[in-house]
Scaffold this active site. Structure first.
Site, PDB file in Angstrom:
ATOM      1  N   CYS A 134       0.293  -7.943  -5.473  1.00  0.00           N
ATOM      2  CA  CYS A 134      -1.034  -8.232  -4.921  1.00  0.00           C
ATOM      3  C   CYS A 134      -1.996  -7.089  -5.237  1.00  0.00           C
ATOM      4  O   CYS A 134      -1.982  -6.059  -4.568  1.00  0.00           O
ATOM      5  CB  CYS A 134      -0.930  -8.458  -3.420  1.00  0.00           C
ATOM      6  SG  CYS A 134      -2.527  -8.761  -2.650  1.00  0.00           S
ATOM      7  N   CYS A 137      -4.420  -6.241  -2.440  1.00  0.00           N
ATOM      8  CA  CYS A 137      -3.827  -5.477  -1.328  1.00  0.00           C
ATOM      9  C   CYS A 137      -3.617  -4.014  -1.729  1.00  0.00           C
ATOM     10  O   CYS A 137      -3.903  -3.113  -0.964  1.00  0.00           O
ATOM     11  CB  CYS A 137      -2.448  -6.014  -0.931  1.00  0.00           C
ATOM     12  SG  CYS A 137      -2.283  -7.781  -0.882  1.00  0.00           S
ATOM     13  N   ASP A 138      -3.076  -3.797  -2.903  1.00  0.00           N
ATOM     14  CA  ASP A 138      -2.552  -2.467  -3.236  1.00  0.00           C
ATOM     15  C   ASP A 138      -3.315  -1.739  -4.335  1.00  0.00           C
ATOM     16  O   ASP A 138      -3.054  -0.566  -4.588  1.00  0.00           O
ATOM     17  CB  ASP A 138      -1.074  -2.605  -3.677  1.00  0.00           C
ATOM     18  CG  ASP A 138      -0.209  -3.153  -2.551  1.00  0.00           C
ATOM     19  OD1 ASP A 138      -0.512  -2.864  -1.383  1.00  0.00           O
ATOM     20  OD2 ASP A 138       0.758  -3.883  -2.840  1.00  0.00           O
TER      21      ASP A 138
END
Ligand code: NDP
Length: 309
Positions: A134, A137-138
């Site tokens: 992701c 997300c990261d």
């Protein structure tokens, strides 16, 4: 057989938010957590894009707090995986992996989706230490670093473009000699000077003493032309597709060909009365915690309306 007005399946942001709303509406929901209590977010570290947390929040902590919030309003949250469902007549009957059967007037399916991985042992070894599925997300943790994205579809192009805004260099590792993505996405990555597309490449493994430091790649152009080499990278992002966790409902509820549950317009209603779908199991496009939470709220409101009718 135990009976409930509202059964919630899944414990990501969609499931827990549905449980908060259903609990507050006095539906006394029963929620089964599924294989991964807390959902996909528990695979990541810090969530920085959920509104309300200016400093970010530990993903596991956020999911535990959502659970506590739902329990405060009377949600009965249980470990267990749904193994079968009979949606052919009301009340609906759901079987749990310990053999329990529950009769439910309404069901909110919030079973999420799972990112696909290549299946390399190194993906497990470096999970959370340089391997991610992701970018949204990261990606932030890879600012000014070099990363690779695996895949040649729209998701891979989108993730590569997103990462190119943060990273110094983004490689795309594509197994075919072309991208499967739509024209506009393809052009976007091809024209981005920070993105280099490695066509006809596959990943054989990852290396690094302290998290990912590189990938073992093989470039293959026919049997005679095969070159193995190491590519130094700091992050390895999988974007080879997601699989919605909906197998137990297949054939009983409308789904698209990939298995995402079809909902009616912007509502969480499915083609089966009293069955609602929320979160990533019905969302091939956005796949964000905040969107899932919003749809969990909608599903609980619709369940309440349905029961009142
Ligand atoms: P796709 O299935 O479209 O693409 C997956 C990609 O991963 C393909 O390039 C595929 O290669 C590759 N792949 C699959 N398995 C492996 C493997 N084992 N090793 C190496 N490569 C592999 O998935 P997406 O998630 O990209 O997209 C899913 C759907 O969502 C699509 O319909 C897409 O259009 C849509 N979408 C739309 C967006 C938008 O419009 N903004 C954004 C994101 C998704 P190969 O081509 O060789 O099979």
């Amino acid at each position: 057989m135990e009976h409930t007005k509202c059964l919630i399946i899944g414990s990501g942001p969609a499931g827990y938010t549905a449980a908060i709303y259903a609990g507050r509406a006095n539906l006394q929901p029963i929620e089964y957590c599924g294989l991964q209590t807390g959902g996909q977010l528990t695979q990541t570290t810090i969530v920085e894009n959920f509104p309300g947390y200016p400093e970010g929040v530990d993903a596991n902590q956020m999911m535990m707090e959502l659970r506590e919030q739902a329990e405060r309003f009377g949600a009965d949250i249980r470990d267990g995986v749904v193994t079968a469902a009979d949606l052919s007549k009301r009340p609906y009957i759901v079987t749990i992996d310990d053999g329990t059967q529950i009769e439910a007037d309404t069901i909110i399916i919030a079973t999420g989706a799972s990112a696909k991985y290549l299946g390399l042992p190194d993906e497990q070894k470096y999970n959370g230490m340089g391997v991610s599925a992701c970018a949204t997300c990261d990606g932030f943790f890879y600012r000014k670093k070099v990363v690779a994205v695996v895949g040649g579809g729209d998701t891979a192009c989108e993730e590569a473009s997103y990462l190119a805004n943060l990273c110094t260099k983004v490689y795309m590792i594509v197994r075919k000699p072309y991208l499967r993505a739509s024209d506009i996405m393809r052009r976007r990555v091809e024209e981005n000077p920070k993105i280099e597309i490695l066509y006809e490449h596959n990943t054989e493994g990852l290396y690094g003493d302290n998290g990912v430091e590189g990938a073992h790649l093989v470039a293959r152009r026919g049997e005679a032309d095969e070159r193995h080499y190491d590519l130094p990278i700091d992050g390895f992002f999988l974007a080879i597709g997601h699989k919605p966790n909906t197998d137990e409902f297949r054939g009983q509820i409308d789904m698209d060909e990939q298995g995402y549950i079809k909902t009616l317009g912007a509502s969480p209603c499915t083609n089966v009365e009293g069955i609602f779908a929320a979160g990533d199991c019905a969302d091939p496009t956005y796949r964000q915690a905040i969107v899932a939470a919003g749809s969990g709220c909608k599903a609980a409101l619709e369940a309440e309306r349905y029961l009142n009718r």
